[in-house]
Design a protein around this motif. Structure first.
Motif, PDB file in Angstrom:
ATOM      1  N   LYS A  77       0.845  -1.191   0.000  1.00 50.11           N
ATOM      2  CA  LYS A  77       0.000   0.000   0.000  1.00 50.11           C
ATOM      3  C   LYS A  77       0.884   1.246   0.000  1.00 50.11           C
ATOM      4  O   LYS A  77       1.876   1.308   0.722  1.00 50.11           O
ATOM      5  N   THR A 117       2.254   4.866   0.955  1.00 48.27           N
ATOM      6  CA  THR A 117       2.310   5.586   2.227  1.00 48.27           C
ATOM      7  C   THR A 117       1.141   6.555   2.373  1.00 48.27           C
ATOM      8  O   THR A 117       0.596   6.719   3.461  1.00 48.27           O
ATOM      9  N   GLN A 144      -1.843   6.325   1.742  1.00 49.82           N
ATOM     10  CA  GLN A 144      -3.093   5.740   2.250  1.00 49.82           C
ATOM     11  C   GLN A 144      -3.145   5.719   3.774  1.00 49.82           C
ATOM     12  O   GLN A 144      -4.226   5.619   4.348  1.00 49.82           O
ATOM     13  N   SER A 145      -1.999   5.796   4.430  1.00 54.52           N
ATOM     14  CA  SER A 145      -2.005   5.789   5.896  1.00 54.52           C
ATOM     15  C   SER A 145      -1.849   7.179   6.492  1.00 54.52           C
ATOM     16  O   SER A 145      -2.028   7.371   7.692  1.00 54.52           O
ATOM     17  N   HIS A 159      -3.659   1.604   7.425  1.00 54.87           N
ATOM     18  CA  HIS A 159      -2.797   0.721   6.640  1.00 54.87           C
ATOM     19  C   HIS A 159      -3.246  -0.735   6.744  1.00 54.87           C
ATOM     20  O   HIS A 159      -3.386  -1.413   5.734  1.00 54.87           O
ATOM     21  N   VAL A 186       2.725   5.336   7.954  1.00 52.40           N
ATOM     22  CA  VAL A 186       3.455   4.077   8.074  1.00 52.40           C
ATOM     23  C   VAL A 186       4.694   4.163   7.183  1.00 52.40           C
ATOM     24  O   VAL A 186       4.601   4.487   6.002  1.00 52.40           O
ATOM     25  N   THR A 217       6.905  -2.044   7.289  1.00 47.18           N
ATOM     26  CA  THR A 217       6.190  -3.117   7.986  1.00 47.18           C
ATOM     27  C   THR A 217       7.054  -4.360   8.064  1.00 47.18           C
ATOM     28  O   THR A 217       7.937  -4.587   7.231  1.00 47.18           O
ATOM     29  N   VAL A 225       4.607  -1.625   2.721  1.00 50.02           N
ATOM     30  CA  VAL A 225       4.341  -0.225   2.403  1.00 50.02           C
ATOM     31  C   VAL A 225       5.191   0.195   1.206  1.00 50.02           C
ATOM     32  O   VAL A 225       6.317  -0.281   1.036  1.00 50.02           O
TER      33      VAL A 225
END
Length: 159
Positions: free
Chosen positions: A6, A8, A10-11, A50, A81, A84, A130
Motif C-alpha cells: 500500500k 504511504t 493511504q495511511s 494501513h 506508516v 512493515t 508499504v
C-alpha cells in the motif's frame, strides 16, 4: 496469501489542535504527556488505515522534543506508516507548531511508534508492506530495518 503493498499516502493522518491553557504546564508550554497522547492517537489511526484491522501500540522510540509549544499556538500532528514487518508497522510521527500571529512554523517533536495488527481473536495478524512515495518516505523506509533491529536488541536486553 500475500497482500499488495500500500502507498504511504493511504495511511497518512493529520490532526490540528489549538493549544489552550489547560493543555499547558506552569511555563505556559504544552504538557509532554498530552502531546504524546495526541501522537499515539494519530499513529494508531495511521496504522489502522494501513492494516484495516485493530492495532495496539508496541513501542515508542526516538521521541525527541525539539522546541516548546506555547499556549495559543496551533499544532499539526502528522503520521504515516514507514515500514512493515510481518504483523508490525513502524509509524513516523512529526509535530509542527505555528504561531498564528507571526506565521512562524517549526518542527517541535518527532518520534517512531511501532504498532502490531490484531485479528478478530486478538492475535498478531499479517499486514501489507508499504510503498514509499516521497523522498522523505523512501529515506525513512530504507533506514527502518536498522531501527527494527535496534528495537529487537533493546527488548532482548531487558528480558
Amino acid at each position: 496469501m500475500e497482500q499488495m503493498a500500500k502507498p504511504t499516502s493511504q495511511s497518512k493522518t493529520l490532526m490540528t489542535q489549538l493549544i489552550f491553557p489547560l493543555d499547558t504546564n506552569h511555563h505556559d508550554t504544552m504538557f509532554g504527556g498530552k502531546l504524546m497522547e495526541y501522537m499515539d492517537k494519530v499513529a494508531a489511526i495511521a496504522a489502522m488505515r494501513h492494516a484495516r484491522m485493530q492495532v495496539v501500540t508496541a513501542s515508542t522510540d526516538n521521541l525527541d522534543f525539539l522546541a516548546p509549544i506555547r499556549v495559543g499556538e496551533v499544532i499539526e500532528v502528522e503520521a504515516f506508516v514507514t515500514w512493515t514487518n510481518r504483523s508490525s508497522m513502524e509509524i513516523y510521527v512529526s509535530v509542527h507548531s505555528e504561531n498564528l500571529y507571526s506565521g512562524d512554523r517549526k518542527t517541535t517533536v518527532t518520534a517512531f511508534f511501532t504498532f502490531v495488527a490484531l485479528d478478530q481473536y486478538g492475535k498478531p495478524a499479517p499486514v501489507p508492506s508499504v510503498m514509499p512515495e516521497t523522498e522523505e518516505e523512501k529515506q525513512l523506509h530504507a533506514t527502518a530495518p536498522d531501527r527494527h533491529k535496534l528495537r529487537k536488541k533493546r527488548k532482548q536486553d531487558r528480558i
